[in-house]
Design a protein around this motif. Structure first.
Motif, PDB file in Angstrom:
ATOM      1  N   ARG A 207       0.820  -1.191   0.000  1.00  0.00           N
ATOM      2  CA  ARG A 207       0.000   0.000   0.000  1.00  0.00           C
ATOM      3  C   ARG A 207       0.868   1.259   0.000  1.00  0.00           C
ATOM      4  NH1 ARG A 207      -1.545   4.033  -0.374  1.00  0.00           N
ATOM      5  NH2 ARG A 207      -3.209   5.241   0.581  1.00  0.00           N
ATOM      6  N   ARG A 208       1.792   1.316   0.941  1.00  0.00           N
ATOM      7  CA  ARG A 208       2.618   2.533   1.048  1.00  0.00           C
ATOM      8  C   ARG A 208       4.047   2.289   0.589  1.00  0.00           C
ATOM      9  NH1 ARG A 208       1.644   4.313   7.062  1.00  0.00           N
ATOM     10  NH2 ARG A 208       3.082   5.958   6.439  1.00  0.00           N
TER      11      ARG A 208
ATOM     12  N   VAL B 137      -3.736  -7.553 -11.128  1.00  0.00           N
ATOM     13  CA  VAL B 137      -3.431  -6.137 -10.912  1.00  0.00           C
ATOM     14  C   VAL B 137      -4.494  -5.516 -10.003  1.00  0.00           C
ATOM     15  CG1 VAL B 137      -3.086  -3.898 -12.026  1.00  0.00           C
ATOM     16  CG2 VAL B 137      -2.241  -5.963 -13.124  1.00  0.00           C
ATOM     17  N   ALA B 138      -5.742  -5.852 -10.274  1.00  0.00           N
ATOM     18  CA  ALA B 138      -6.846  -5.270  -9.502  1.00  0.00           C
ATOM     19  C   ALA B 138      -6.781  -5.683  -8.034  1.00  0.00           C
ATOM     20  CB  ALA B 138      -8.179  -5.679 -10.112  1.00  0.00           C
ATOM     21  N   GLU B 139      -6.215  -6.839  -7.770  1.00  0.00           N
ATOM     22  CA  GLU B 139      -6.170  -7.349  -6.399  1.00  0.00           C
ATOM     23  C   GLU B 139      -5.498  -6.356  -5.448  1.00  0.00           C
ATOM     24  OE1 GLU B 139      -4.030 -10.990  -5.954  1.00  0.00           O
ATOM     25  OE2 GLU B 139      -4.551 -11.166  -3.842  1.00  0.00           O
ATOM     26  N   THR B 140      -4.437  -5.729  -5.934  1.00  0.00           N
ATOM     27  CA  THR B 140      -3.758  -4.730  -5.111  1.00  0.00           C
ATOM     28  C   THR B 140      -4.746  -3.694  -4.598  1.00  0.00           C
ATOM     29  OG1 THR B 140      -2.058  -4.905  -6.804  1.00  0.00           O
ATOM     30  CG2 THR B 140      -1.683  -3.298  -5.057  1.00  0.00           C
ATOM     31  N   TYR B 141      -5.593  -3.215  -5.525  1.00  0.00           N
ATOM     32  CA  TYR B 141      -6.526  -2.161  -5.159  1.00  0.00           C
ATOM     33  C   TYR B 141      -7.623  -2.666  -4.233  1.00  0.00           C
ATOM     34  CZ  TYR B 141      -8.475   2.449  -5.772  1.00  0.00           C
ATOM     35  OH  TYR B 141      -8.904   3.716  -5.537  1.00  0.00           O
ATOM     36  N   LEU B 142      -8.139  -3.837  -4.574  1.00  0.00           N
ATOM     37  CA  LEU B 142      -9.199  -4.438  -3.757  1.00  0.00           C
ATOM     38  C   LEU B 142      -8.726  -4.684  -2.335  1.00  0.00           C
ATOM     39  CD1 LEU B 142     -10.924  -7.144  -5.974  1.00  0.00           C
ATOM     40  CD2 LEU B 142     -11.989  -5.218  -4.806  1.00  0.00           C
ATOM     41  N   ARG B 143      -7.496  -5.060  -2.221  1.00  0.00           N
ATOM     42  CA  ARG B 143      -6.913  -5.431  -0.939  1.00  0.00           C
ATOM     43  C   ARG B 143      -6.829  -4.226  -0.006  1.00  0.00           C
ATOM     44  NH1 ARG B 143      -5.778  -6.906   2.831  1.00  0.00           N
ATOM     45  NH2 ARG B 143      -4.339  -8.325   3.833  1.00  0.00           N
ATOM     46  N   HIS B 144      -6.533  -3.075  -0.579  1.00  0.00           N
ATOM     47  CA  HIS B 144      -6.217  -1.923   0.255  1.00  0.00           C
ATOM     48  C   HIS B 144      -7.302  -0.854   0.305  1.00  0.00           C
ATOM     49  CE1 HIS B 144      -2.191  -3.267   1.131  1.00  0.00           C
ATOM     50  NE2 HIS B 144      -2.028  -3.553  -0.140  1.00  0.00           N
ATOM     51  N   PHE B 145      -8.240  -0.880  -0.642  1.00  0.00           N
ATOM     52  CA  PHE B 145      -9.277   0.140  -0.640  1.00  0.00           C
ATOM     53  C   PHE B 145     -10.645  -0.518  -0.679  1.00  0.00           C
ATOM     54  CE2 PHE B 145      -5.520   1.852  -2.635  1.00  0.00           C
ATOM     55  CZ  PHE B 145      -5.337   3.053  -1.981  1.00  0.00           C
ATOM     56  N   LYS B 146     -11.620   0.169  -0.089  1.00  0.00           N
ATOM     57  CA  LYS B 146     -12.986  -0.353  -0.127  1.00  0.00           C
ATOM     58  C   LYS B 146     -13.588   0.022  -1.469  1.00  0.00           C
ATOM     59  CE  LYS B 146     -15.406  -1.005   4.203  1.00  0.00           C
ATOM     60  NZ  LYS B 146     -14.379  -1.448   5.090  1.00  0.00           N
TER      61      LYS B 146
ATOM     62  N   MET C  36       6.173  -6.790 -21.531  1.00  0.00           N
ATOM     63  CA  MET C  36       4.822  -6.453 -21.122  1.00  0.00           C
ATOM     64  C   MET C  36       4.581  -6.940 -19.693  1.00  0.00           C
ATOM     65  SD  MET C  36       1.452  -7.164 -23.132  1.00  0.00           S
ATOM     66  CE  MET C  36       1.329  -6.992 -24.752  1.00  0.00           C
ATOM     67  N   GLY C  37       5.058  -8.142 -19.388  1.00  0.00           N
ATOM     68  CA  GLY C  37       4.910  -8.697 -18.047  1.00  0.00           C
ATOM     69  C   GLY C  37       5.530  -7.777 -17.011  1.00  0.00           C
ATOM     70  N   GLN C  38       6.700  -7.241 -17.333  1.00  0.00           N
ATOM     71  CA  GLN C  38       7.355  -6.369 -16.370  1.00  0.00           C
ATOM     72  C   GLN C  38       6.573  -5.076 -16.198  1.00  0.00           C
ATOM     73  OE1 GLN C  38       8.830  -6.626 -13.744  1.00  0.00           O
ATOM     74  NE2 GLN C  38      10.853  -7.260 -14.376  1.00  0.00           N
ATOM     75  N   ARG C  39       5.941  -4.607 -17.287  1.00  0.00           N
ATOM     76  CA  ARG C  39       5.116  -3.400 -17.163  1.00  0.00           C
ATOM     77  C   ARG C  39       3.869  -3.688 -16.332  1.00  0.00           C
ATOM     78  NH1 ARG C  39       4.487  -1.325 -23.062  1.00  0.00           N
ATOM     79  NH2 ARG C  39       5.479  -3.253 -23.718  1.00  0.00           N
ATOM     80  N   VAL C  40       3.341  -4.901 -16.468  1.00  0.00           N
ATOM     81  CA  VAL C  40       2.195  -5.297 -15.643  1.00  0.00           C
ATOM     82  C   VAL C  40       2.592  -5.254 -14.165  1.00  0.00           C
ATOM     83  CG1 VAL C  40       0.713  -7.242 -15.008  1.00  0.00           C
ATOM     84  CG2 VAL C  40       1.045  -6.669 -17.412  1.00  0.00           C
ATOM     85  N   MET C  41       3.800  -5.767 -13.873  1.00  0.00           N
ATOM     86  CA  MET C  41       4.283  -5.746 -12.491  1.00  0.00           C
ATOM     87  C   MET C  41       4.383  -4.314 -11.976  1.00  0.00           C
ATOM     88  SD  MET C  41       5.481  -8.748 -11.162  1.00  0.00           S
ATOM     89  CE  MET C  41       6.963  -8.296 -10.299  1.00  0.00           C
ATOM     90  N   ILE C  42       4.884  -3.439 -12.830  1.00  0.00           N
ATOM     91  CA  ILE C  42       5.023  -2.039 -12.419  1.00  0.00           C
ATOM     92  C   ILE C  42       3.635  -1.447 -12.134  1.00  0.00           C
ATOM     93  CG2 ILE C  42       5.690   0.270 -13.222  1.00  0.00           C
ATOM     94  CD1 ILE C  42       8.001  -1.058 -14.735  1.00  0.00           C
ATOM     95  N   ALA C  43       2.693  -1.736 -13.045  1.00  0.00           N
ATOM     96  CA  ALA C  43       1.328  -1.233 -12.856  1.00  0.00           C
ATOM     97  C   ALA C  43       0.767  -1.713 -11.523  1.00  0.00           C
ATOM     98  CB  ALA C  43       0.442  -1.707 -14.008  1.00  0.00           C
ATOM     99  N   MET C  44       0.975  -2.994 -11.253  1.00  0.00           N
ATOM    100  CA  MET C  44       0.450  -3.603 -10.034  1.00  0.00           C
ATOM    101  C   MET C  44       1.014  -2.912  -8.792  1.00  0.00           C
ATOM    102  SD  MET C  44       1.013  -7.563  -9.111  1.00  0.00           S
ATOM    103  CE  MET C  44       0.482  -8.252 -10.607  1.00  0.00           C
ATOM    104  N   MET C  45       2.302  -2.589  -8.846  1.00  0.00           N
ATOM    105  CA  MET C  45       2.967  -2.031  -7.683  1.00  0.00           C
ATOM    106  C   MET C  45       2.659  -0.545  -7.492  1.00  0.00           C
ATOM    107  SD  MET C  45       4.120  -4.477  -6.309  1.00  0.00           S
ATOM    108  CE  MET C  45       4.156  -6.165  -6.806  1.00  0.00           C
ATOM    109  N   LEU C  46       2.294   0.127  -8.599  1.00  0.00           N
ATOM    110  CA  LEU C  46       2.027   1.558  -8.473  1.00  0.00           C
ATOM    111  C   LEU C  46       0.543   1.849  -8.249  1.00  0.00           C
ATOM    112  CD1 LEU C  46       4.362   3.105 -11.184  1.00  0.00           C
ATOM    113  CD2 LEU C  46       4.739   2.913  -8.734  1.00  0.00           C
ATOM    114  N   LEU C  47      -0.294   0.829  -8.389  1.00  0.00           N
ATOM    115  CA  LEU C  47      -1.739   1.038  -8.346  1.00  0.00           C
ATOM    116  C   LEU C  47      -2.214   1.609  -7.008  1.00  0.00           C
ATOM    117  CD1 LEU C  47      -4.252   0.699 -10.030  1.00  0.00           C
ATOM    118  CD2 LEU C  47      -4.510  -1.593  -9.135  1.00  0.00           C
TER     119      LEU C  47
END
Lengths: 279, 253
Positions: free
Chosen positions: A87-88, A110-119, A156-167
């Motif tokens: 999250r932080r 990717v969405a899981e990151t957001y679901l996990r930390h935000f309502k 592309m996979g590495q960009r997906v990882m970046i997206a996931m981590m910055l979400l």
């Protein structure tokens, strides 16, 4: 400079069962900047990154100070740590082939990151994920969301990882060899995307790498690690003016385009480097 | 003895029927005796496949591969192994974890019915810069650089003339890479080997090779001399992109 985001003092990490510490008294601060950590394999650079996120269950981590914004990381319970991790403060790992879950669709991961930390609803999270994939310059993000990791390329996979981590919009991103698994042509694209996002959002970036060219081009400041210690800290543009014989040795050992074809300089490892502390 | 290598219209297809995939459509190049020839390109462009075809590790290719004018297909196995040897990318994966250095090095000697085993093993170890006492070590007792030296020693022990190097340093740290590159350079001067080297690092190509071929999707787009790198004198757009990216990465631009 304002108050640093991350302030680490005298960090020691010892793996369970190991006779000596893998990281021995590392101190550094991180502001809204790009900090590189370089060193050979086994120098403890990745261990520092993982230690910051407390991702080393079997290791003993001690430090005089490991402050992240308003919290002291070492005093947090695991439950509180879950609110920080991802999250932080988040981490981009080396190889998308091994760090993405092969049996889940990219969009869901990717969405899981957001679901996990935000309502929010699943649908909203997926919308966020799509927007973020677009931000890392993935064409046709809706389609990529429906794909599995084996259907996308390494870059592309590495960009997906970046997206996931910055979400989750973290304040610190630790990138552990984010591009070593990629081809040169793709590597630059990925680095430029990461660089742009980090600058725009004012994120503190720790770039862990063994690649001197990479830290020279994409970092502001560089820590050079040897055998678990920081032997030298430099501004990245001054890398060629390094004082420590280890840093100079690493630079000289690198073949260069247009360089003379004389035998490359080989590191002459001195025992006293083991005990030196950076000035 | 130094040897030349020529491939003519080399092509290979993996799989059958509608899913068949032509990995190399048509590859031709000539490597002069004693030359170090580089193969560069992105992952999946078929660089390693070319080496595997030359070494007959993959043998269902079409076309011709000639070593000193003689087809590798017509070479008996024993002669082929004494002519060419290969060094692989990952020294952590290419050595048998339960075989000592002595076992690794003596097996080819036994198969090829050579004499003076002990003497040959000591010589090849000193050639790659390792002490003779390392014969009784196992891979887990060696560092990455030492392992790659053992892998090179294994390739040298049959005194081949052609070495096929598949990313020999990409799994190693810069400091260790320097040691291995120096070693390969010295061995070439001393023994007159011909090298074909696969790599993705143009700085290594510039340091080691005389000429190099840029590969894209199984085809050679261009064969360039090393002198073409610093000024980016390539013609084909992909070669230009690759060289440009490498120069930018090194901070030349």
């Amino acid at each position: 400079m304002t108050r640093p985001i991350l302030d680490v003092e005298n960090l020691h990490i010892r793996y369970g069962g190991a006779p000596t510490d893998a990281v021995r008294g590392v101190s550094f601060t991180l502001g809204r900047e790009r900090l590189g950590i370089v060193g050979e394999s086994g120098s403890g650079k990745s261990t520092v990154g993982r230690g910051l996120l407390r991702l080393l269950p079997s290791a003993k981590i001690t430090a005089d100070k490991m402050r992240f914004e308003d919290v002291e990381l070492l005093s947090l319970t695991e439950e509180q740590m879950l609110g920080v991790r991802g999250r932080r403060m988040s981490m981009i790992l080396q190889d998308p082939k091994f760090s993405l879950n092969p049996i889940r669709k990219v969009g869901d991961q990717v969405a899981e990151t957001y679901l996990r930390h935000f309502k929010c609803s699943r649908k909203d999270a997926l919308q966020k994920a799509i927007a973020m994939l677009e931000a890392v310059k993935i064409r046709d993000p809706e389609r990529v969301c429906e794909q599995y990791p084996h259907e996308i390329s390494g870059g592309m996979g590495q960009r997906v990882m970046i997206a996931m981590m910055l979400l989750a919009d973290p304040d610190v991103v630790i990138a552990d060899e984010p591009t070593s698994a990629l081809d040169v042509t793709v590597r630059l694209q990925v680095l430029n995307i990461l660089d742009g996002l980090v600058r725009d959002r004012g994120i503190g970036l720790i770039m862990i790498s063994h690649d001197l060219n990479l830290v020279r081009n994409f970092c502001d400041r560089v820590l050079i690690m040897y055998a678990g210690r920081v032997v030298e800290t430099l501004a990245a543009r001054d890398l060629d003016k390094a004082q420590h014989p280890y840093t100079r040795g690493l630079i000289a050992a690198q073949p260069r385009i247009g360089g003379a074809r004389a035998p490359l300089a080989v590191l002459d490892r001195r025992p006293e480097w083991l005990e030196e502390v950076s000035r | 003895m130094t040897v030349s290598v020529e491939t003519r219209n080399l092509s290979i297809t993996f799989g059958h029927g509608p899913t068949a995939l032509k990995v190399l459509p048509d590859i031709s190049f000539l490597v002069e005796p004693g030359e170090c020839f580089g193969l560069v390109g992105e992952s999946g462009s078929g660089k390693s496949t070319v080496l595997r075809c030359i070494s007959m590790l993959t043998d269902f290719w079409k076309g011709e591969i000639l070593i000193n004018g003689k087809s590798v297909r017509d070479m008996p196995l024993i002669e082929r192994c004494r002519t060419l040897q290969m060094v692989f990318q990952d020294p952590y994966g290419s050595l048998h974890p339960r075989q000592s250095v002595r076992t690794v090095l003596s097996e080819p000697l036994r198969i090829h019915k050579l004499t003076n085993h002990e003497e040959r093993m000591q010589k090849v170890l000193s050639d790659v810069g390792l002490p003779g006492s390392f014969l009784d070590r196992f891979p887990h007792q060696l560092s990455g650089g030492q392992r790659q030296r053992v892998a090179i020693a294994r390739a040298l022990i049959l005194e081949p003339s052609l070495l096929l190097l598949d990313e020999p340093t990409s799994a190693l740290d810069v400091s260790v890479q320097a040691e291995i590159l120096n070693l390969l350079q010295r061995l070439r001067e001393e023994h007159g080997f011909t090298y074909i080297m696969v790599t993705h690092d143009l700085a290594v190509v510039d340091h080691m090779c005389d000429r190099f071929a840029v590969m894209l999707r199984g085809e050679i787009t261009e064969i360039l001399p090393r002198e073409a790198i610093p000024g980016c004198e390539a013609v084909h757009p992909y070669s230009r992109e690759l060289i440009g990216a490498s120069l930018e990465y090194e901070g030349h631009v």
